[in-house]
Design a protein around this motif. Structure first.
Motif, PDB file in Angstrom:
ATOM      1  N   PRO A 211       0.816  -1.513  -0.048  1.00  0.00           N
ATOM      2  CA  PRO A 211       0.101  -0.444   0.125  1.00  0.00           C
ATOM      3  C   PRO A 211       0.813   1.340   0.130  1.00  0.00           C
ATOM      4  O   PRO A 211       0.287   2.255   0.534  1.00  0.00           O
ATOM      5  N   PHE A 212       2.140   1.241  -0.103  1.00  0.00           N
ATOM      6  CA  PHE A 212       3.494   1.781  -0.705  1.00  0.00           C
ATOM      7  C   PHE A 212       2.391   3.359  -1.113  1.00  0.00           C
ATOM      8  O   PHE A 212       2.061   3.526  -2.126  1.00  0.00           O
ATOM      9  N   VAL A 213       2.375   4.913  -0.517  1.00  0.00           N
ATOM     10  CA  VAL A 213       2.424   6.195  -1.344  1.00  0.00           C
ATOM     11  C   VAL A 213       2.738   6.830  -0.990  1.00  0.00           C
ATOM     12  O   VAL A 213       3.678   6.928   0.264  1.00  0.00           O
TER      13      VAL A 213
ATOM     14  N   ALA B  22       1.424  18.020  -5.671  1.00  0.00           N
ATOM     15  CA  ALA B  22       1.104  17.495  -6.604  1.00  0.00           C
ATOM     16  C   ALA B  22      -0.144  16.309  -6.238  1.00  0.00           C
ATOM     17  O   ALA B  22       0.466  16.281  -5.306  1.00  0.00           O
ATOM     18  N   PRO B  23      -1.001  15.257  -7.254  1.00  0.00           N
ATOM     19  CA  PRO B  23      -0.834  14.485  -6.584  1.00  0.00           C
ATOM     20  C   PRO B  23      -0.409  13.302  -6.531  1.00  0.00           C
ATOM     21  O   PRO B  23       0.757  13.495  -6.207  1.00  0.00           O
ATOM     22  N   GLY B  24      -0.677  11.891  -5.250  1.00  0.00           N
ATOM     23  CA  GLY B  24       0.301  10.977  -4.793  1.00  0.00           C
ATOM     24  C   GLY B  24       0.782  10.307  -5.960  1.00  0.00           C
ATOM     25  O   GLY B  24      -0.703  10.168  -6.862  1.00  0.00           O
ATOM     26  N   LEU B  25       1.338   8.840  -5.682  1.00  0.00           N
ATOM     27  CA  LEU B  25       1.658   7.950  -6.583  1.00  0.00           C
ATOM     28  C   LEU B  25       1.457   7.078  -5.718  1.00  0.00           C
ATOM     29  O   LEU B  25       2.397   6.722  -4.965  1.00  0.00           O
ATOM     30  N   ASP B  26       1.079   5.630  -6.489  1.00  0.00           N
ATOM     31  CA  ASP B  26       0.640   4.014  -5.875  1.00  0.00           C
ATOM     32  C   ASP B  26       1.967   3.919  -5.892  1.00  0.00           C
ATOM     33  O   ASP B  26       2.943   4.372  -6.877  1.00  0.00           O
ATOM     34  N   ARG B  27       2.572   2.696  -5.244  1.00  0.00           N
ATOM     35  CA  ARG B  27       3.398   1.478  -5.182  1.00  0.00           C
ATOM     36  C   ARG B  27       4.209   1.873  -7.148  1.00  0.00           C
ATOM     37  O   ARG B  27       5.298   1.730  -7.074  1.00  0.00           O
TER      38      ARG B  27
END
Length: 154
Positions: A51-53, A59-64
């Protein structure tokens, strides 16, 4: 052998503080930075929980998966990617790493040299640590003019 009381009376000359030990996530952060610099997303992925973010201030976040795809981007070449003065605040199986991330290189041929405040949350999983989340904020140059006092009303 001196008693603790005698050592305290003798002053700091006889009392030596224990050598500081580096929390394990400091070394893991260092390794991850090197893996990102080498574009080794596959190996770096093993350090990140599913579930790393990664979040940013602007800016928008990024998933793994998206983050690891960006690590592999051939248009970004990093010559420096290191966390300066990392500090770790640990509580049980959770550790928060704070520091200043310095990144330097080129993106699509354009040079960059940026410094970011990083807050990274790590969780102990078995006998190792994995990164759960990170947040980056650009460090901006602040005017060095001291604030002027506000006049008081009479």
């Amino acid at each position: 052998m001196l008693s603790l009381f005698a050592m305290l009376l003798a002053g700091p000359a006889l009392i030596q503080a224990p050598a500081p030990t580096e929390h394990p996530v400091v070394g893991l952060d260092r390794t991850l930075n090197q893996l990102y610099q080498k574009k080794d997303a596959e190996t770096a992925g093993a350090f990140l929980l599913d579930p790393f973010v990664l979040t940013f201030a602007t800016a928008p976040g990024l998933d793994r998966a998206t983050f690891l795809d960006r690590v592999k981007n051939p248009e970004v070449i990093m010559t420096v990617n290191e966390t300066k003065d990392p500090q770790v605040h640990a509580f049980g199986d959770t550790a928060v790493l704070l520091g200043e991330l310095h990144q330097k290189g080129t993106a699509r041929g354009t040079p960059f040299d940026i410094r970011l405040k990083i807050t990274a949350t790590w969780v102990r999983v078995g006998d190792t640590w994995k990164e759960l989340a990170a947040h980056l904020v650009p460090i901006t140059e602040v005017a060095q003019t001291p604030p002027q006092p506000v006049p008081r009303k009479k």
